[in-house]
Design a protein around this motif. Structure first.
Motif, PDB file in Angstrom:
ATOM      1  N   PHE A 174     -23.442  15.120   0.870  1.00 30.65           N
ATOM      2  CA  PHE A 174     -22.275  14.181   0.726  1.00 30.65           C
ATOM      3  C   PHE A 174     -21.273  15.230   0.255  1.00 30.65           C
ATOM      4  CE2 PHE A 174     -26.080  11.614  -0.296  1.00 30.65           C
ATOM      5  CZ  PHE A 174     -25.724  10.517   0.368  1.00 30.65           C
ATOM      6  N   GLY A 175     -21.157  16.315   0.747  1.00 26.63           N
ATOM      7  CA  GLY A 175     -20.163  17.329   0.228  1.00 26.63           C
ATOM      8  C   GLY A 175     -19.051  17.357   1.259  1.00 26.63           C
ATOM      9  N   ALA A 176     -17.760  18.208   0.769  1.00 34.42           N
ATOM     10  CA  ALA A 176     -16.762  18.144   1.529  1.00 34.42           C
ATOM     11  C   ALA A 176     -17.032  19.102   2.716  1.00 34.42           C
ATOM     12  CB  ALA A 176     -15.517  19.074   0.881  1.00 34.42           C
ATOM     13  N   THR A 177     -16.144  18.738   4.018  1.00 31.09           N
ATOM     14  CA  THR A 177     -16.255  19.126   5.157  1.00 31.09           C
ATOM     15  C   THR A 177     -15.337  20.189   5.541  1.00 31.09           C
ATOM     16  OG1 THR A 177     -15.056  17.623   6.231  1.00 31.09           O
ATOM     17  CG2 THR A 177     -17.280  16.984   6.118  1.00 31.09           C
ATOM     18  N   GLY A 178     -14.269  20.358   5.000  1.00 30.21           N
ATOM     19  CA  GLY A 178     -13.030  21.274   5.067  1.00 30.21           C
ATOM     20  C   GLY A 178     -12.225  20.512   6.133  1.00 30.21           C
ATOM     21  N   LEU A 179     -12.492  19.302   6.824  1.00 31.48           N
ATOM     22  CA  LEU A 179     -11.472  18.501   7.726  1.00 31.48           C
ATOM     23  C   LEU A 179     -10.566  17.832   6.831  1.00 31.48           C
ATOM     24  CD1 LEU A 179     -14.256  17.821  10.356  1.00 31.48           C
ATOM     25  CD2 LEU A 179     -12.599  19.450  10.503  1.00 31.48           C
ATOM     26  N   GLN A 180      -9.599  17.543   7.161  1.00 30.97           N
ATOM     27  CA  GLN A 180      -8.679  16.459   6.672  1.00 30.97           C
ATOM     28  C   GLN A 180      -7.830  15.913   7.832  1.00 30.97           C
ATOM     29  OE1 GLN A 180      -4.740  18.079   4.907  1.00 30.97           O
ATOM     30  NE2 GLN A 180      -5.858  17.654   2.913  1.00 30.97           N
ATOM     31  N   VAL A 181      -7.569  14.516   7.249  1.00 30.12           N
ATOM     32  CA  VAL A 181      -6.758  13.892   8.017  1.00 30.12           C
ATOM     33  C   VAL A 181      -5.246  13.597   7.592  1.00 30.12           C
ATOM     34  CG1 VAL A 181      -6.408  11.200   8.757  1.00 30.12           C
ATOM     35  CG2 VAL A 181      -8.853  12.110   8.449  1.00 30.12           C
ATOM     36  N   PRO A 182      -4.423  14.099   8.347  1.00 26.25           N
ATOM     37  CA  PRO A 182      -3.165  14.238   7.705  1.00 26.25           C
ATOM     38  C   PRO A 182      -2.405  12.811   7.342  1.00 26.25           C
ATOM     39  CG  PRO A 182      -2.923  14.579  10.263  1.00 26.25           C
ATOM     40  CD  PRO A 182      -4.310  14.523   9.730  1.00 26.25           C
ATOM     41  N   GLY A 183      -1.540  13.012   6.439  1.00 20.83           N
ATOM     42  CA  GLY A 183      -0.582  11.929   6.124  1.00 20.83           C
ATOM     43  C   GLY A 183       0.314  11.494   7.349  1.00 20.83           C
ATOM     44  N   ARG A 184       0.737  10.239   7.279  1.00 20.10           N
ATOM     45  CA  ARG A 184       1.442   9.725   8.419  1.00 20.10           C
ATOM     46  C   ARG A 184       2.438   8.425   8.176  1.00 20.10           C
ATOM     47  NH1 ARG A 184       1.530  10.272  13.795  1.00 20.10           N
ATOM     48  NH2 ARG A 184       2.367   8.543  14.904  1.00 20.10           N
ATOM     49  N   THR A 185       3.382   8.533   8.532  1.00 21.79           N
ATOM     50  CA  THR A 185       4.426   7.390   8.311  1.00 21.79           C
ATOM     51  C   THR A 185       4.431   6.407   9.771  1.00 21.79           C
ATOM     52  OG1 THR A 185       6.004   8.533   6.862  1.00 21.79           O
ATOM     53  CG2 THR A 185       6.976   6.676   8.018  1.00 21.79           C
ATOM     54  N   PHE A 186       4.192   5.316   9.595  1.00 20.89           N
ATOM     55  CA  PHE A 186       4.427   4.080  10.540  1.00 20.89           C
ATOM     56  C   PHE A 186       5.577   3.444  10.586  1.00 20.89           C
ATOM     57  CE2 PHE A 186      -0.135   5.230   9.288  1.00 20.89           C
ATOM     58  CZ  PHE A 186      -0.666   5.240  10.499  1.00 20.89           C
ATOM     59  N   ASP A 187       5.939   2.850  11.679  1.00 19.65           N
ATOM     60  CA  ASP A 187       7.154   2.052  11.749  1.00 19.65           C
ATOM     61  C   ASP A 187       6.570   0.567  12.202  1.00 19.65           C
ATOM     62  OD1 ASP A 187       9.373   3.870  11.508  1.00 19.65           O
ATOM     63  OD2 ASP A 187       8.335   4.922  13.115  1.00 19.65           O
ATOM     64  N   GLY A 188       7.397  -0.273  11.940  1.00 23.33           N
ATOM     65  CA  GLY A 188       6.855  -1.400  12.332  1.00 23.33           C
ATOM     66  C   GLY A 188       7.616  -2.764  12.060  1.00 23.33           C
ATOM     67  N   PHE A 189       7.428  -4.116  12.048  1.00 24.11           N
ATOM     68  CA  PHE A 189       8.296  -5.115  11.904  1.00 24.11           C
ATOM     69  C   PHE A 189       7.410  -5.951  10.987  1.00 24.11           C
ATOM     70  CE2 PHE A 189       5.891  -6.619  15.245  1.00 24.11           C
ATOM     71  CZ  PHE A 189       5.510  -8.025  15.021  1.00 24.11           C
ATOM     72  N   PHE A 190       7.854  -6.990   9.984  1.00 23.84           N
ATOM     73  CA  PHE A 190       7.439  -7.896   9.329  1.00 23.84           C
ATOM     74  C   PHE A 190       7.877  -9.423   9.287  1.00 23.84           C
ATOM     75  CE2 PHE A 190      10.941  -6.848   6.705  1.00 23.84           C
ATOM     76  CZ  PHE A 190      11.213  -8.019   5.967  1.00 23.84           C
ATOM     77  N   VAL A 191       7.202 -10.140   8.959  1.00 23.29           N
ATOM     78  CA  VAL A 191       7.586 -11.763   8.925  1.00 23.29           C
ATOM     79  C   VAL A 191       6.941 -12.089   7.294  1.00 23.29           C
ATOM     80  CG1 VAL A 191       7.769 -12.193  11.324  1.00 23.29           C
ATOM     81  CG2 VAL A 191       5.557 -12.599  10.181  1.00 23.29           C
ATOM     82  N   GLY A 192       7.734 -13.086   7.062  1.00 23.39           N
ATOM     83  CA  GLY A 192       6.974 -13.769   5.541  1.00 23.39           C
ATOM     84  C   GLY A 192       7.966 -14.861   5.132  1.00 23.39           C
ATOM     85  N   SER A 193       7.258 -15.715   4.214  1.00 22.51           N
ATOM     86  CA  SER A 193       7.758 -16.710   3.852  1.00 22.51           C
ATOM     87  C   SER A 193       7.589 -16.984   2.274  1.00 22.51           C
ATOM     88  CB  SER A 193       7.067 -18.149   4.598  1.00 22.51           C
ATOM     89  OG  SER A 193       5.721 -17.951   4.096  1.00 22.51           O
ATOM     90  N   GLY A 194       8.265 -17.878   1.659  1.00 24.01           N
ATOM     91  CA  GLY A 194       8.146 -17.811  -0.003  1.00 24.01           C
ATOM     92  C   GLY A 194       8.859 -18.765  -0.393  1.00 24.01           C
ATOM     93  N   PHE A 195       9.248 -18.923  -1.798  1.00 19.47           N
ATOM     94  CA  PHE A 195      10.144 -19.842  -2.335  1.00 19.47           C
ATOM     95  C   PHE A 195      10.500 -19.098  -3.775  1.00 19.47           C
ATOM     96  CE2 PHE A 195       5.762 -20.635  -3.902  1.00 19.47           C
ATOM     97  CZ  PHE A 195       6.011 -20.277  -5.277  1.00 19.47           C
ATOM     98  N   GLU A 196      11.845 -19.943  -4.177  1.00 18.09           N
ATOM     99  CA  GLU A 196      12.583 -19.194  -5.326  1.00 18.09           C
ATOM    100  C   GLU A 196      13.142 -20.254  -6.143  1.00 18.09           C
ATOM    101  OE1 GLU A 196      16.244 -16.118  -6.107  1.00 18.09           O
ATOM    102  OE2 GLU A 196      15.092 -16.127  -4.257  1.00 18.09           O
ATOM    103  N   TYR A 197      12.759 -20.180  -7.453  1.00 13.77           N
ATOM    104  CA  TYR A 197      13.316 -21.439  -8.272  1.00 13.77           C
ATOM    105  C   TYR A 197      13.924 -20.704  -9.526  1.00 13.77           C
ATOM    106  CZ  TYR A 197       8.972 -21.434 -10.614  1.00 13.77           C
ATOM    107  OH  TYR A 197       7.786 -20.971 -11.248  1.00 13.77           O
ATOM    108  N   GLN A 198      14.871 -21.663 -10.168  1.00 12.85           N
ATOM    109  CA  GLN A 198      15.373 -21.158 -11.503  1.00 12.85           C
ATOM    110  C   GLN A 198      14.732 -21.362 -12.545  1.00 12.85           C
ATOM    111  OE1 GLN A 198      18.937 -23.532 -12.512  1.00 12.85           O
ATOM    112  NE2 GLN A 198      19.817 -22.095 -13.904  1.00 12.85           N
ATOM    113  N   LEU A 199      14.690 -20.511 -13.399  1.00 19.94           N
ATOM    114  CA  LEU A 199      14.016 -20.586 -14.922  1.00 19.94           C
ATOM    115  C   LEU A 199      15.085 -21.020 -15.803  1.00 19.94           C
ATOM    116  CD1 LEU A 199      12.107 -17.146 -15.083  1.00 19.94           C
ATOM    117  CD2 LEU A 199      11.337 -19.256 -14.342  1.00 19.94           C
TER     118      LEU A 199
END
Length: 276
Positions: A174-199
């Motif tokens: 269960f030890g280290a292998t010396g192999l590494q997965v590099p960091g990465r930035t992904f581009d995409g799109f989103f959709v959402g829904s919600g509600f907002e109300y006054q306090l």
């Protein structure tokens, strides 16, 4: 005859004030009170937190010739908390409709173990993948259920980043292998829904709850060595020479988040002509 007319005229003049005193006074009807309306047109800031889950679909192929003959598909999941902040502006029109634009950023700890099949050693390794930040810019359109309660949908562009992580053996040491997965930035799109109300205890203060789904483009990643060079080695495996070919991994990321934020509207309470 003339004396009779004069007598009747005098009597009418004397009795008119008495009759007027006996009549009830007439008053003008008071106008109906109109509840003051407020405008959602203006800018705001927000901050809060929530929870997120992600799904990563991976397709691995051998980086050595003939390239891509050893395709392996897998799906891994992650989850964790998040903190977010945003800024935006809205415009109210046609009475109950609100449109706006916004930008927000999120710091997250959405992580989980992801398995990798490394073709050289012919073994499966595992490492903890973490999505540490994302940001989004978009627009929204909403409908006012009442002057202080808004329901809305939003959509737009987003980016997310996953940190680099090291692979470890899944059996034996269960030890280290010396192999590494590099960091990465992904581009995409989103959709959402919600509600907002006054306090009601502070003018301009609102609470907002939102669910959002984000889909990111597929991107290739090649394994690297945790340390300099191409000869990777660790406690878990014999040295693995990336110069002779390694994995090329194609990843597609899907993220679902739920968050609640406090919103402060700078111009809340301004006049608006719209009637509800």
């Amino acid at each position: 005859m003339k004396k009779l007319v004069l007598a009747l005229t005098a009597m009418a003049a004397l009795t008119a004030p008495a009759l007027a005193a006996d009549m009830a006074p007439r008053y003008a009807k008071a106008p109906v009170a109109v509840a003051p309306a407020v405008s959602w047109t203006g800018c705001w800031i927000s901050g809060g937190g929530g929870y997120g889950i992600s799904r990563t679909d991976r397709y691995s192929r051998d980086g050595a010739a003939p390239f891509g003959t050893n395709v392996i598909g897998s799906t891994s999941g992650s989850d964790g908390w998040l903190a977010t902040a945003g800024v935006g502006c809205d415009y109210q029109f046609s009475g109950r409709w609100v449109v706006g634009a916004f930008v927000d950023g999120t710091y997250s700890d959405i992580k989980g173990d992801h398995a990798w099949r490394v073709f050289g050693p012919g073994a499966t390794f595992v490492g903890e993948n973490k999505m540490d930040w994302s940001w989004a810019v978009g627009g929204r359109i909403g409908y006012l259920v009442n002057p202080s309660f808004l329901t809305y949908f939003n959509a737009g562009y987003t980016q997310a980043h996953t940190e680099a992580y090291n692979l470890r053996e899944t059996v034996a040491a269960f030890g280290a292998t010396g192999l590494q997965v590099p960091g990465r930035t992904f581009d995409g799109f989103f959709v959402g829904s919600g509600f907002e109300y006054q306090l009601d205890f502070l003018p301009g203060l609102f609470v907002k709850s939102e669910g959002r789904a984000s889909w990111y483009d597929r991107g290739d990643s090649s394994l690297t060595c945790q340390f300099a060079g191409t000869q990777c080695a660790g406690a878990g495996v014999a040295p693995f020479n990336l110069a002779n070919g390694g994995n090329i991994d194609s990843r597609r990321l899907t993220v679902y988040t739920a968050k609640t934020e406090l919103v402060y509207r700078f111009n809340w309470g301004g006049p608006v002509v719209a009637k509800y």
